[in-house]
Design a protein around this motif. Sequence first.
Motif, PDB file in Angstrom:
ATOM      1  N   THR A   1      53.468  22.179  57.438  1.00  0.00           N
ATOM      2  CA  THR A   1      52.163  21.903  56.853  1.00  0.00           C
ATOM      3  C   THR A   1      52.266  21.833  55.332  1.00  0.00           C
ATOM      4  OG1 THR A   1      51.578  24.258  56.765  1.00  0.00           O
ATOM      5  CG2 THR A   1      50.864  23.021  58.724  1.00  0.00           C
ATOM      6  N   CYS A   2      51.324  21.131  54.735  1.00  0.00           N
ATOM      7  CA  CYS A   2      51.137  21.160  53.286  1.00  0.00           C
ATOM      8  C   CYS A   2      49.660  21.420  53.040  1.00  0.00           C
ATOM      9  CB  CYS A   2      51.562  19.847  52.643  1.00  0.00           C
ATOM     10  SG  CYS A   2      51.238  19.836  50.853  1.00  0.00           S
ATOM     11  N   PHE A   3      49.382  22.488  52.298  1.00  0.00           N
ATOM     12  CA  PHE A   3      48.003  22.924  52.061  1.00  0.00           C
ATOM     13  C   PHE A   3      47.765  23.161  50.584  1.00  0.00           C
ATOM     14  CE2 PHE A   3      44.841  26.460  51.869  1.00  0.00           C
ATOM     15  CZ  PHE A   3      43.752  25.756  52.368  1.00  0.00           C
ATOM     16  N   ASP A   4      46.606  22.698  50.105  1.00  0.00           N
ATOM     17  CA  ASP A   4      46.151  22.930  48.727  1.00  0.00           C
ATOM     18  C   ASP A   4      44.932  23.844  48.779  1.00  0.00           C
ATOM     19  OD1 ASP A   4      44.972  22.866  46.207  1.00  0.00           O
ATOM     20  OD2 ASP A   4      44.603  20.705  46.220  1.00  0.00           O
ATOM     21  N   PRO A   5      45.101  25.145  48.465  1.00  0.00           N
ATOM     22  CA  PRO A   5      43.962  26.053  48.502  1.00  0.00           C
ATOM     23  C   PRO A   5      43.025  25.880  47.302  1.00  0.00           C
ATOM     24  CG  PRO A   5      45.863  27.226  47.682  1.00  0.00           C
ATOM     25  CD  PRO A   5      46.340  25.846  48.082  1.00  0.00           C
ATOM     26  N   ASP A   6      43.444  25.092  46.311  1.00  0.00           N
ATOM     27  CA  ASP A   6      42.685  24.954  45.076  1.00  0.00           C
ATOM     28  C   ASP A   6      41.739  23.762  45.060  1.00  0.00           C
ATOM     29  OD1 ASP A   6      44.008  27.221  43.867  1.00  0.00           O
ATOM     30  OD2 ASP A   6      45.770  25.935  43.757  1.00  0.00           O
TER      31      ASP A   6
ATOM     32  N   PRO B   1      38.428  21.682  45.505  1.00  0.00           N
ATOM     33  CA  PRO B   1      37.068  22.181  45.279  1.00  0.00           C
ATOM     34  C   PRO B   1      36.204  22.126  46.544  1.00  0.00           C
ATOM     35  CG  PRO B   1      37.282  19.978  44.380  1.00  0.00           C
ATOM     36  CD  PRO B   1      38.639  20.377  44.877  1.00  0.00           C
ATOM     37  N   THR B   2      36.685  22.792  47.575  1.00  0.00           N
ATOM     38  CA  THR B   2      35.960  22.921  48.845  1.00  0.00           C
ATOM     39  C   THR B   2      36.115  24.363  49.312  1.00  0.00           C
ATOM     40  OG1 THR B   2      37.812  22.495  50.342  1.00  0.00           O
ATOM     41  CG2 THR B   2      36.664  20.561  49.468  1.00  0.00           C
ATOM     42  N   PRO B   3      35.257  24.846  50.190  1.00  0.00           N
ATOM     43  CA  PRO B   3      35.421  26.212  50.697  1.00  0.00           C
ATOM     44  C   PRO B   3      36.669  26.377  51.560  1.00  0.00           C
ATOM     45  CG  PRO B   3      33.193  25.408  51.155  1.00  0.00           C
ATOM     46  CD  PRO B   3      33.986  24.252  50.640  1.00  0.00           C
ATOM     47  N   SER B   4      37.209  25.258  52.076  1.00  0.00           N
ATOM     48  CA  SER B   4      38.332  25.353  53.006  1.00  0.00           C
ATOM     49  C   SER B   4      39.630  24.755  52.483  1.00  0.00           C
ATOM     50  CB  SER B   4      37.957  24.659  54.324  1.00  0.00           C
ATOM     51  OG  SER B   4      37.621  23.312  54.076  1.00  0.00           O
ATOM     52  N   GLY B   5      39.730  24.483  51.185  1.00  0.00           N
ATOM     53  CA  GLY B   5      40.944  23.876  50.660  1.00  0.00           C
ATOM     54  C   GLY B   5      41.105  22.452  51.175  1.00  0.00           C
ATOM     55  N   PHE B   6      42.356  21.948  51.155  1.00  0.00           N
ATOM     56  CA  PHE B   6      42.629  20.585  51.606  1.00  0.00           C
ATOM     57  C   PHE B   6      43.997  20.547  52.257  1.00  0.00           C
ATOM     58  CE2 PHE B   6      43.697  16.137  51.460  1.00  0.00           C
ATOM     59  CZ  PHE B   6      42.478  15.475  51.581  1.00  0.00           C
ATOM     60  N   TRP B   7      44.040  20.090  53.505  1.00  0.00           N
ATOM     61  CA  TRP B   7      45.297  19.945  54.257  1.00  0.00           C
ATOM     62  C   TRP B   7      45.857  18.553  54.006  1.00  0.00           C
ATOM     63  CZ3 TRP B   7      47.594  23.985  56.465  1.00  0.00           C
ATOM     64  CH2 TRP B   7      46.810  25.116  56.725  1.00  0.00           C
ATOM     65  N   HIS B   8      47.069  18.491  53.454  1.00  0.00           N
ATOM     66  CA  HIS B   8      47.725  17.225  53.124  1.00  0.00           C
ATOM     67  C   HIS B   8      48.671  16.736  54.215  1.00  0.00           C
ATOM     68  CE1 HIS B   8      46.584  16.689  48.833  1.00  0.00           C
ATOM     69  NE2 HIS B   8      46.258  17.953  49.002  1.00  0.00           N
ATOM     70  N   TRP B   9      49.166  17.668  55.059  1.00  0.00           N
ATOM     71  CA  TRP B   9      50.173  17.250  56.051  1.00  0.00           C
ATOM     72  C   TRP B   9      50.222  18.269  57.168  1.00  0.00           C
ATOM     73  CZ3 TRP B   9      56.134  17.232  55.028  1.00  0.00           C
ATOM     74  CH2 TRP B   9      56.792  16.355  55.906  1.00  0.00           C
ATOM     75  N   VAL B  10      50.272  17.771  58.397  1.00  0.00           N
ATOM     76  CA  VAL B  10      50.398  18.619  59.579  1.00  0.00           C
ATOM     77  C   VAL B  10      51.341  17.909  60.554  1.00  0.00           C
ATOM     78  CG1 VAL B  10      49.191  19.813  61.434  1.00  0.00           C
ATOM     79  CG2 VAL B  10      48.015  19.418  59.258  1.00  0.00           C
ATOM     80  N   LEU B  11      52.539  18.448  60.708  1.00  0.00           N
ATOM     81  CA  LEU B  11      53.583  17.891  61.575  1.00  0.00           C
ATOM     82  C   LEU B  11      53.954  18.961  62.587  1.00  0.00           C
ATOM     83  CD1 LEU B  11      55.843  15.876  62.324  1.00  0.00           C
ATOM     84  CD2 LEU B  11      57.105  16.708  60.344  1.00  0.00           C
ATOM     85  N   VAL B  12      53.756  18.708  63.868  1.00  0.00           N
ATOM     86  CA  VAL B  12      53.960  19.736  64.896  1.00  0.00           C
ATOM     87  C   VAL B  12      55.042  19.338  65.895  1.00  0.00           C
ATOM     88  CG1 VAL B  12      51.576  20.549  64.699  1.00  0.00           C
ATOM     89  CG2 VAL B  12      52.160  18.896  66.440  1.00  0.00           C
ATOM     90  N   ASP B  13      55.506  20.356  66.617  1.00  0.00           N
ATOM     91  CA  ASP B  13      56.452  20.207  67.730  1.00  0.00           C
ATOM     92  C   ASP B  13      57.809  19.636  67.336  1.00  0.00           C
ATOM     93  OD1 ASP B  13      54.432  21.297  69.224  1.00  0.00           O
ATOM     94  OD2 ASP B  13      54.086  19.530  70.472  1.00  0.00           O
TER      95      ASP B  13
ATOM     96  N   GLN C   1      41.584  22.364  37.367  1.00  0.00           N
ATOM     97  CA  GLN C   1      42.641  23.365  37.200  1.00  0.00           C
ATOM     98  C   GLN C   1      43.923  22.922  37.911  1.00  0.00           C
ATOM     99  OE1 GLN C   1      40.714  26.716  39.020  1.00  0.00           O
ATOM    100  NE2 GLN C   1      41.206  26.097  41.088  1.00  0.00           N
ATOM    101  N   VAL C   2      45.013  23.583  37.624  1.00  0.00           N
ATOM    102  CA  VAL C   2      46.273  23.324  38.310  1.00  0.00           C
ATOM    103  C   VAL C   2      46.085  23.633  39.794  1.00  0.00           C
ATOM    104  CG1 VAL C   2      48.687  24.052  38.546  1.00  0.00           C
ATOM    105  CG2 VAL C   2      47.668  23.829  36.260  1.00  0.00           C
ATOM    106  N   HIS C   3      46.536  22.719  40.639  1.00  0.00           N
ATOM    107  CA  HIS C   3      46.473  22.924  42.088  1.00  0.00           C
ATOM    108  C   HIS C   3      47.850  23.308  42.600  1.00  0.00           C
ATOM    109  CE1 HIS C   3      42.508  20.867  43.282  1.00  0.00           C
ATOM    110  NE2 HIS C   3      42.474  21.091  41.968  1.00  0.00           N
TER     111      HIS C   3
END
Length: 175
Positions: free
Chosen positions: A64-69, A71-83, A128-130
């Motif tokens: 996964t790639c996640f940006d917690p910074d 400007p949303t309450p839930s951050g932003f998911w950039h990538w989800v690769l499973v299995d 701000q820096v993400h």
Amino acid sequence: MSLDRPVSPDPYELLPKVPSFTVTSDDVTQGAPLKDDQVASAGDSSPHLSWEQGPEGTKSYTITCFDPDAPTPSGFWHWVLVDLPADCTELPAGIGREGAELPGSAFMCRNDAGTKAFTGAAPPQGDQVHRYYFVVHAVTEESLGVDSDASATVVSFNLAFKTAGRAIVQGTYQH
């Protein structure tokens, strides 16, 4: 423009502790700015990742790639690769593009941009820096039990119960 808000906590510090292992990258250096290749407006390419074998009991991996910074309450998911199969311990740069040939029965789920691919860094101008957390999750099952229409939140919920270990490398970006 700066959105006045506090810096989000490290999201992985808020999860139950699991063993850690090492992930390295030719493209992401811990705590350093991302290369242009990983920025949406420049390259929009997933980074190279290489990791040591996960802890005992690892039967697959999720990336996964996640940006917690964001400007949303839930951050932003950039990538989800499973299995990803348990014998896979490296991914080349660019494998996160839509339609890429993936190892074994691996597949990508929807990210927060609505694509089943990697979406590069794209914070608001002047914000701000993400931080971008590239995480290799060692999974205790051969399949996480989701399909490609699963949201990143559903994938994360499943990971809460099936994670044997976690390897993290975190880059930054500011527009």
